[in-house]
Design a protein around this motif. Structure first.
Motif, PDB file in Angstrom:
ATOM      1  N   GLN A  25       0.808  -1.214   0.000  1.00  0.00           N
ATOM      2  CA  GLN A  25       0.000   0.000   0.000  1.00  0.00           C
ATOM      3  C   GLN A  25       0.842   1.265   0.000  1.00  0.00           C
ATOM      4  O   GLN A  25       0.367   2.324  -0.397  1.00  0.00           O
ATOM      5  CB  GLN A  25      -0.957   0.001   1.192  1.00  0.00           C
ATOM      6  N   GLU A  51       5.040   0.885 -10.285  1.00  0.00           N
ATOM      7  CA  GLU A  51       4.203   1.866  -9.601  1.00  0.00           C
ATOM      8  C   GLU A  51       3.763   2.935 -10.587  1.00  0.00           C
ATOM      9  O   GLU A  51       4.390   3.158 -11.617  1.00  0.00           O
ATOM     10  CB  GLU A  51       4.959   2.504  -8.433  1.00  0.00           C
ATOM     11  N   ASP A  53       1.915   5.414 -13.336  1.00  0.00           N
ATOM     12  CA  ASP A  53       1.611   5.257 -14.762  1.00  0.00           C
ATOM     13  C   ASP A  53       2.586   4.322 -15.465  1.00  0.00           C
ATOM     14  O   ASP A  53       2.195   3.547 -16.336  1.00  0.00           O
ATOM     15  CB  ASP A  53       1.620   6.616 -15.474  1.00  0.00           C
ATOM     16  N   GLU A  90      -5.642  -7.665 -11.437  1.00  0.00           N
ATOM     17  CA  GLU A  90      -5.438  -7.093 -10.109  1.00  0.00           C
ATOM     18  C   GLU A  90      -4.287  -6.087 -10.128  1.00  0.00           C
ATOM     19  O   GLU A  90      -4.390  -5.017  -9.522  1.00  0.00           O
ATOM     20  CB  GLU A  90      -5.147  -8.190  -9.099  1.00  0.00           C
ATOM     21  N   ASP A  92      -3.236  -4.247 -12.609  1.00  0.00           N
ATOM     22  CA  ASP A  92      -3.717  -3.042 -13.270  1.00  0.00           C
ATOM     23  C   ASP A  92      -4.543  -2.198 -12.300  1.00  0.00           C
ATOM     24  O   ASP A  92      -4.332  -0.987 -12.171  1.00  0.00           O
ATOM     25  CB  ASP A  92      -4.542  -3.434 -14.503  1.00  0.00           C
ATOM     26  N   TYR A  93      -5.456  -2.837 -11.586  1.00  0.00           N
ATOM     27  CA  TYR A  93      -6.322  -2.144 -10.629  1.00  0.00           C
ATOM     28  C   TYR A  93      -5.506  -1.539  -9.483  1.00  0.00           C
ATOM     29  O   TYR A  93      -5.679  -0.364  -9.138  1.00  0.00           O
ATOM     30  CB  TYR A  93      -7.368  -3.130 -10.081  1.00  0.00           C
ATOM     31  N   GLU A  94      -4.635  -2.330  -8.879  1.00  0.00           N
ATOM     32  CA  GLU A  94      -3.870  -1.874  -7.722  1.00  0.00           C
ATOM     33  C   GLU A  94      -2.946  -0.713  -8.083  1.00  0.00           C
ATOM     34  O   GLU A  94      -2.832   0.260  -7.330  1.00  0.00           O
ATOM     35  CB  GLU A  94      -3.055  -3.030  -7.120  1.00  0.00           C
ATOM     36  N   LYS A  96      -3.285   1.426 -10.537  1.00  0.00           N
ATOM     37  CA  LYS A  96      -4.097   2.612 -10.817  1.00  0.00           C
ATOM     38  C   LYS A  96      -4.609   3.256  -9.536  1.00  0.00           C
ATOM     39  O   LYS A  96      -4.967   4.432  -9.537  1.00  0.00           O
ATOM     40  CB  LYS A  96      -5.274   2.242 -11.720  1.00  0.00           C
ATOM     41  N   ASN A  97      -4.633   2.492  -8.444  1.00  0.00           N
ATOM     42  CA  ASN A  97      -5.088   3.014  -7.159  1.00  0.00           C
ATOM     43  C   ASN A  97      -3.937   3.394  -6.233  1.00  0.00           C
ATOM     44  O   ASN A  97      -4.117   3.501  -5.017  1.00  0.00           O
ATOM     45  CB  ASN A  97      -6.026   2.007  -6.489  1.00  0.00           C
ATOM     46  N   GLY A  98      -2.746   3.574  -6.801  1.00  0.00           N
ATOM     47  CA  GLY A  98      -1.631   4.119  -6.052  1.00  0.00           C
ATOM     48  C   GLY A  98      -0.802   3.128  -5.264  1.00  0.00           C
ATOM     49  O   GLY A  98       0.074   3.525  -4.496  1.00  0.00           O
ATOM     50  N   HIS A  99      -1.066   1.846  -5.420  1.00  0.00           N
ATOM     51  CA  HIS A  99      -0.288   0.843  -4.704  1.00  0.00           C
ATOM     52  C   HIS A  99       0.917   0.430  -5.544  1.00  0.00           C
ATOM     53  O   HIS A  99       1.038   0.811  -6.708  1.00  0.00           O
ATOM     54  CB  HIS A  99      -1.167  -0.348  -4.342  1.00  0.00           C
TER      55      HIS A  99
END
Length: 139
Positions: A25, A51, A53, A90, A92-94, A96-99
């Motif tokens: 995180q 991490e 982009d 997952e 891609d999602y993580e 994009k959410n800053g993780h």
């Protein structure tokens, strides 16, 4: 203390080989795991950090930055709903959410266990071990 900026940030995710990955995180948690692994003898060039982009670009979930054969492989992986596809989705999602995603080559069971232990101590989640034939989800 290790600095993530000084570690490798590859253009593409490694294809299934012998490596262990986990999501973090925060940068601080990832740095904590990497520092412990370096104290065990791992080298900076063994860590792949994804991490922001550039990480999303490296995951390249749709294969837009891959060659034609690799792009079709992405489509096949997606249609098969394999463990690899679930990981890519997952990731891609993580990202994009800053993780952050950290991948470390683990060619022996000892190295695998050392990485898993360090990841767990640093509050990593969704730890996985990849081989060319299967993806093992670590509890």
């Amino acid at each position: 203390m290790v600095s993530l900026e000084q570690l490798p940030h590859p253009d593409f995710l490694p294809y299934p080989s012998h490596y262990t990955s986990a999501f973090f995180q925060s940068k601080e948690d990832a740095e904590k795991a990497i520092s412990e692994l370096e104290s065990l003898g791992f080298n900076d060039d063994e860590f792949n950090i994804f991490e922001g982009d550039s990480g999303v670009h490296a995951v390249d979930i749709d294969g837009d930055h891959h060659n034609v054969i690799e792009k079709y492989m992405r489509k096949f992986i997606k249609m098969s709903d394999s463990a690899e596809w679930r990981f890519l989705s997952e990731a891609d999602y993580e990202l994009k959410n800053g993780h952050l995603l950290v991948c470390v080559p683990t060619l022996s069971d000892q190295k695998k266990q050392e990485v898993i232990s360090a990841f767990k101590k640093a509050d990593a989640y969704d730890i996985r071990y990849f081989t060319p034939l299967y993806v093992e989800e670590i509890e």
